[in-house]
Design a protein around this motif. Structure first.
Motif, PDB file in Angstrom:
ATOM      1  N   LEU A 256      24.155  36.336  26.758  1.00  0.00           N
ATOM      2  CA  LEU A 256      23.561  35.076  27.173  1.00  0.00           C
ATOM      3  C   LEU A 256      24.545  33.966  26.886  1.00  0.00           C
ATOM      4  O   LEU A 256      24.217  32.803  26.951  1.00  0.00           O
ATOM      5  CB  LEU A 256      22.293  34.807  26.371  1.00  0.00           C
ATOM      6  N   ARG A 257      25.741  34.349  26.552  1.00  0.00           N
ATOM      7  CA  ARG A 257      26.679  33.343  26.065  1.00  0.00           C
ATOM      8  C   ARG A 257      26.872  32.232  27.065  1.00  0.00           C
ATOM      9  O   ARG A 257      27.112  31.100  26.690  1.00  0.00           O
ATOM     10  CB  ARG A 257      28.029  33.994  25.767  1.00  0.00           C
ATOM     11  N   GLU A 258      26.788  32.564  28.362  1.00  0.00           N
ATOM     12  CA  GLU A 258      27.032  31.544  29.380  1.00  0.00           C
ATOM     13  C   GLU A 258      25.898  30.537  29.438  1.00  0.00           C
ATOM     14  O   GLU A 258      26.084  29.409  29.871  1.00  0.00           O
ATOM     15  CB  GLU A 258      27.197  32.185  30.756  1.00  0.00           C
ATOM     16  N   ASN A 259      24.719  30.959  29.011  1.00  0.00           N
ATOM     17  CA  ASN A 259      23.548  30.118  29.204  1.00  0.00           C
ATOM     18  C   ASN A 259      23.269  29.242  27.983  1.00  0.00           C
ATOM     19  O   ASN A 259      24.158  28.657  27.413  1.00  0.00           O
ATOM     20  CB  ASN A 259      22.337  30.984  29.523  1.00  0.00           C
ATOM     21  N   SER A 260      22.026  29.214  27.604  1.00  0.00           N
ATOM     22  CA  SER A 260      21.615  28.352  26.503  1.00  0.00           C
ATOM     23  C   SER A 260      22.178  28.867  25.181  1.00  0.00           C
ATOM     24  O   SER A 260      22.468  30.045  25.035  1.00  0.00           O
ATOM     25  CB  SER A 260      20.085  28.345  26.449  1.00  0.00           C
TER      26      SER A 260
ATOM     27  N   GLU B 165      41.272  41.415  10.054  1.00  0.00           N
ATOM     28  CA  GLU B 165      40.915  40.390  11.035  1.00  0.00           C
ATOM     29  C   GLU B 165      39.566  39.744  10.714  1.00  0.00           C
ATOM     30  O   GLU B 165      39.411  38.530  10.825  1.00  0.00           O
ATOM     31  CB  GLU B 165      40.868  41.008  12.434  1.00  0.00           C
ATOM     32  N   TRP B 166      38.617  40.563  10.341  1.00  0.00           N
ATOM     33  CA  TRP B 166      37.297  40.028  10.018  1.00  0.00           C
ATOM     34  C   TRP B 166      37.384  39.139   8.788  1.00  0.00           C
ATOM     35  O   TRP B 166      36.715  38.112   8.712  1.00  0.00           O
ATOM     36  CB  TRP B 166      36.303  41.167   9.773  1.00  0.00           C
ATOM     37  N   ARG B 167      38.214  39.551   7.821  1.00  0.00           N
ATOM     38  CA  ARG B 167      38.358  38.765   6.603  1.00  0.00           C
ATOM     39  C   ARG B 167      38.944  37.401   6.937  1.00  0.00           C
ATOM     40  O   ARG B 167      38.524  36.377   6.392  1.00  0.00           O
ATOM     41  CB  ARG B 167      39.259  39.513   5.611  1.00  0.00           C
ATOM     42  N   ALA B 168      39.904  37.403   7.866  1.00  0.00           N
ATOM     43  CA  ALA B 168      40.523  36.133   8.263  1.00  0.00           C
ATOM     44  C   ALA B 168      39.516  35.256   8.993  1.00  0.00           C
ATOM     45  O   ALA B 168      39.512  34.033   8.839  1.00  0.00           O
ATOM     46  CB  ALA B 168      41.734  36.407   9.140  1.00  0.00           C
ATOM     47  N   GLU B 169      38.643  35.876   9.774  1.00  0.00           N
ATOM     48  CA  GLU B 169      37.685  35.107  10.560  1.00  0.00           C
ATOM     49  C   GLU B 169      36.559  34.537   9.697  1.00  0.00           C
ATOM     50  O   GLU B 169      36.165  33.388   9.853  1.00  0.00           O
ATOM     51  CB  GLU B 169      37.107  35.999  11.665  1.00  0.00           C
ATOM     52  N   LEU B 170      36.035  35.365   8.810  1.00  0.00           N
ATOM     53  CA  LEU B 170      34.878  34.951   8.011  1.00  0.00           C
ATOM     54  C   LEU B 170      35.270  34.279   6.703  1.00  0.00           C
ATOM     55  O   LEU B 170      34.452  33.577   6.097  1.00  0.00           O
ATOM     56  CB  LEU B 170      34.004  36.166   7.682  1.00  0.00           C
TER      57      LEU B 170
ATOM     58  N   VAL C 238      29.764  37.019  13.070  1.00  0.00           N
ATOM     59  CA  VAL C 238      30.631  38.024  13.697  1.00  0.00           C
ATOM     60  C   VAL C 238      30.340  38.087  15.195  1.00  0.00           C
ATOM     61  O   VAL C 238      31.247  38.122  16.025  1.00  0.00           O
ATOM     62  CB  VAL C 238      30.413  39.413  13.060  1.00  0.00           C
ATOM     63  N   TRP C 239      29.061  38.079  15.519  1.00  0.00           N
ATOM     64  CA  TRP C 239      28.627  38.217  16.906  1.00  0.00           C
ATOM     65  C   TRP C 239      29.152  37.068  17.762  1.00  0.00           C
ATOM     66  O   TRP C 239      29.551  37.263  18.911  1.00  0.00           O
ATOM     67  CB  TRP C 239      27.093  38.242  16.935  1.00  0.00           C
ATOM     68  N   GLU C 240      29.164  35.881  17.179  1.00  0.00           N
ATOM     69  CA  GLU C 240      29.649  34.700  17.887  1.00  0.00           C
ATOM     70  C   GLU C 240      31.163  34.696  18.054  1.00  0.00           C
ATOM     71  O   GLU C 240      31.688  34.066  18.960  1.00  0.00           O
ATOM     72  CB  GLU C 240      29.286  33.444  17.082  1.00  0.00           C
ATOM     73  N   SER C 241      31.837  35.342  17.121  1.00  0.00           N
ATOM     74  CA  SER C 241      33.290  35.239  17.045  1.00  0.00           C
ATOM     75  C   SER C 241      33.964  36.058  18.139  1.00  0.00           C
ATOM     76  O   SER C 241      33.324  36.865  18.811  1.00  0.00           O
ATOM     77  CB  SER C 241      33.761  35.752  15.695  1.00  0.00           C
ATOM     78  N   PRO C 242      35.264  35.856  18.324  1.00  0.00           N
ATOM     79  CA  PRO C 242      35.989  36.675  19.311  1.00  0.00           C
ATOM     80  C   PRO C 242      36.228  38.096  18.827  1.00  0.00           C
ATOM     81  O   PRO C 242      36.781  38.903  19.571  1.00  0.00           O
ATOM     82  CB  PRO C 242      37.314  35.916  19.473  1.00  0.00           C
ATOM     83  N   LEU C 243      35.768  38.436  17.627  1.00  0.00           N
ATOM     84  CA  LEU C 243      36.053  39.765  17.072  1.00  0.00           C
ATOM     85  C   LEU C 243      35.432  40.886  17.885  1.00  0.00           C
ATOM     86  O   LEU C 243      35.972  41.997  17.938  1.00  0.00           O
ATOM     87  CB  LEU C 243      35.529  39.845  15.627  1.00  0.00           C
ATOM     88  N   VAL C 244      34.303  40.617  18.478  1.00  0.00           N
ATOM     89  CA  VAL C 244      33.545  41.719  19.078  1.00  0.00           C
ATOM     90  C   VAL C 244      33.656  41.778  20.597  1.00  0.00           C
ATOM     91  O   VAL C 244      32.912  42.520  21.236  1.00  0.00           O
ATOM     92  CB  VAL C 244      32.052  41.648  18.688  1.00  0.00           C
ATOM     93  N   ARG C 245      34.570  41.015  21.156  1.00  0.00           N
ATOM     94  CA  ARG C 245      34.689  41.061  22.623  1.00  0.00           C
ATOM     95  C   ARG C 245      35.391  42.348  23.071  1.00  0.00           C
ATOM     96  O   ARG C 245      36.292  42.791  22.425  1.00  0.00           O
ATOM     97  CB  ARG C 245      35.502  39.856  23.136  1.00  0.00           C
TER      98      ARG C 245
END
Lengths: 153, 153
Positions: free
Chosen positions: B4-8, B126-131, A146-153
């Motif tokens: 930290l998404r931009e980094n490592s 939405e979460w159901r569709a994502e996961l 979830v954290w990685e996904s666009p859901l939480v932006r």
DNA sequence: CACTCTGAGTAAACTATGTGTACTATCACT
DNA sequence: AGTGATAGTACACATAGTTTACTCAGAGTG
């Protein structure tokens, strides 16, 4: 949370994801503050938690911290000021850029941050014992997706 | 969260359960307020959310609501007063006990609460569709087990 | 029945915490 | 040098919470 526990039995289907996430998240929040206070960091309260969490403020600039915490630079600046007065950190000029500043933990700040991380590891241990190692790992993995996904932006 | 998404690259092991719960919980929080405002309930802001969530305040006494929200009766009373002024609810005397009062949603209050629940159902979709349906159900089940356990008291 | 105690709800003063406006210093670009 | 953008800061203001204190109703006791 003394929600409906006294009344009729509640099933998974009754609960929406909002409450399922909010309740444990707040429980952890309170727990960290409590344990921090009990460990001698008695001045730390809820708003300070914006700084004593995962990537700590050490070596970071105030503006970045404000953005991370989702608050204005002015509000963050106050927080930093109060924590500076309390001896948890200092703000010094950044070496590379004249107008920038850098937040540095003092010894006490490092100690408090380490304690917060320790409490978190304790919580993880307790949850692992309650759910079982396999299911706890599964829970973290799902939350990470979830954290990685666009859901939480 | 521009953590930290931009980094490592970050892995599950790097994240502690605190951040993994907090970040999505706050995202949901903001989302509900945004959608509520966009739907015409423009006066509702963050603190009001203490009332517009799972077991709504309808038919409940102020003191119970205060306990649920984890705040003092006085603070809750203010919240109720402001929401009463805004036309979302009324406080009337309880029929059974003279000193007690009962909170009742007005039409507008019911509409706002229904909208909040609708947003939550949208988020679940939405979460159901994502996961994927299977993993989403698994996530809720695991969170429910946490919710039931003594971990979150 | 008067008397006290308790609990629910309320109100006001105080405190703190965040936002908006505004100012200074520095950097980048011309 | 001159201009605009950006980092940090300061202060007035609004907002939301706790502490302290009051009123009113109900329960129990003499």
């Amino acid at each position: 949370m003394t929600f409906l526990r006294e009344n009729s039995p509640v099933k998974t289907k009754d609960m929406l994801i909002g409450a399922l996430l909010r309740v444990p998240a707040e429980a952890i929040h309170r727990r960290i503050i409590n344990d921090l206070n009990a460990a001698g960091f008695t001045e730390l309260s809820l708003p300070h938690m914006a700084l004593f969490r995962f990537p700590g403020p050490d070596g970071v600039r105030p503006g970045v911290l404000a953005e991370r915490a989702g608050m204005s630079k002015q509000a963050m600046n106050r927080l930093l000021g109060s924590l500076e007065d309390l001896g948890y950190l200092i703000r010094s000029d950044a070496p590379d850029e004249g107008r920038a500043r850098i937040v540095r933990f003092t010894k006490r700040g490092h100690a408090a941050y380490a304690k917060a991380m320790e409490v978190l590891r304790n919580i993880e241990r307790e949850w692992r014992a309650e759910l079982g190692p396999r299911d706890f790992a599964q829970l973290k993995e799902l939350l990470f997706r979830v954290w990685e996904s666009p859901l939480v932006r």
